[in-house]
Design a protein around this motif. Sequence first.
Motif, mmCIF file in Angstrom:
data_model
loop_
_atom_site.group_PDB
_atom_site.id
_atom_site.type_symbol
_atom_site.label_atom_id
_atom_site.label_comp_id
_atom_site.label_asym_id
_atom_site.label_seq_id
_atom_site.Cartn_x
_atom_site.Cartn_y
_atom_site.Cartn_z
ATOM 1 N N VAL A 212 -0.447 -2.699 -0.801
ATOM 2 C CA VAL A 212 -1.061 -2.525 -2.115
ATOM 3 C C VAL A 212 0.049 -2.493 -3.157
ATOM 4 O O VAL A 212 0.965 -1.672 -3.070
ATOM 5 C CB VAL A 212 -1.895 -1.237 -2.187
ATOM 6 N N GLY A 231 -2.608 2.024 1.358
ATOM 7 C CA GLY A 231 -2.195 0.739 1.900
ATOM 8 C C GLY A 231 -1.820 0.841 3.358
ATOM 9 O O GLY A 231 -0.917 1.605 3.711
ATOM 10 N N VAL A 235 2.562 0.872 0.024
ATOM 11 C CA VAL A 235 2.144 0.918 -1.373
ATOM 12 C C VAL A 235 3.386 0.787 -2.245
ATOM 13 O O VAL A 235 4.404 1.450 -1.984
ATOM 14 C CB VAL A 235 1.415 2.244 -1.711
ATOM 15 N N LEU A 266 6.356 3.581 0.952
ATOM 16 C CA LEU A 266 5.705 3.836 -0.332
ATOM 17 C C LEU A 266 6.775 3.996 -1.399
ATOM 18 O O LEU A 266 7.732 4.751 -1.199
ATOM 19 C CB LEU A 266 4.818 5.083 -0.249
#
Length: 338
Positions: A212, A231, A235, A266
């Motif tokens: 994402v 995600g 992410v 992330l």
Amino acid sequence: MASVPFLAAAIAILAGAALSGGAAAQTISAQAFLDTACNGPPPVGSVTLTDGSVGTFPSTCVITMGAGEDLDWGARVKVTLPSSASLTVTTPGTSTEAEILVGPGTSLSAKAIDWSTSADIIVDAGATVASTGAGGVKLVTPTTLSLGGTISASGGGGGVFVSAGREILLGPSGSITGNGNVELVATGGLSLQAADVTADATTAVSSTAGLVTLTSTSGNVNVGAGVTVTGGGGVAITAAVEVVLAQTPSSSPFTTTLAAEDGGDLSVGGGEKTIIEEGVVVTSAGSLTLGAQGGGGGGEVLIKSRARLTAAGALTLAGGKCTVEPNATTVGNPVTVC
């Protein structure tokens, strides 16, 4: 399929304005519109589908609107194409009047959805735009995308790509989901609006197995109170100016949450500021990076009280200034602060 007299009437409606030299807006049923506009010449004038109408088309449908003309899919309309067929809508030119609108309760589904127009794309709350195959959903405009409904790519590997030359607004209580990568890119601001508590539904962006990505190339990314971003493959949130993950009010049943699952990393980075407000939960099955290494260029990183940051791998706060307020939680292996 429409009867011959009905089809003839539909064609007459679409062509009538041309015969009279005008370009008046027209209202037409979903089936009649698909029968005449799919893989055919551009309709004359703007088009609104009749509320509550139903339509289908047996193969891939490419609709080309006239320059500067709207396509309004109406309310409570149902358009379904086979899982082998795509639905493409394009509007040539640069007019800011050529909007694509999807009204409340309308459901549009096809193997792939690919829309490109010179004006706004608006999907109202309660509407659904869905890809049922690997083609995914692609929405592109040089202006603004306002998404209050559901954008879904459920087919194997299908992803979502949303691009706006100005801003992207998702919610309140809108959702974007994909099996593959989910990417939202705005030149201006990108805002995931606070969840609508009265509707008992959160604003969400998620991918089952992909990455994402939320990006503002010249503005801010704001993740509103109670929003969830998840995600399966990680992410990444990047903004030229600021990224703000908003505080969840104590009265809300929702918690602002970012999560990278299945070993994904992330990262969150604002070029000037990266702010994690009180009560926000950020977790990563891989590494977690906030600030400069999050892609935004550094600046200030502020982690407020009661925020919870947890990474299975390294947790890094990287910027010119890093502040972690008392009662904030930071867990990683290792934890590095500026």
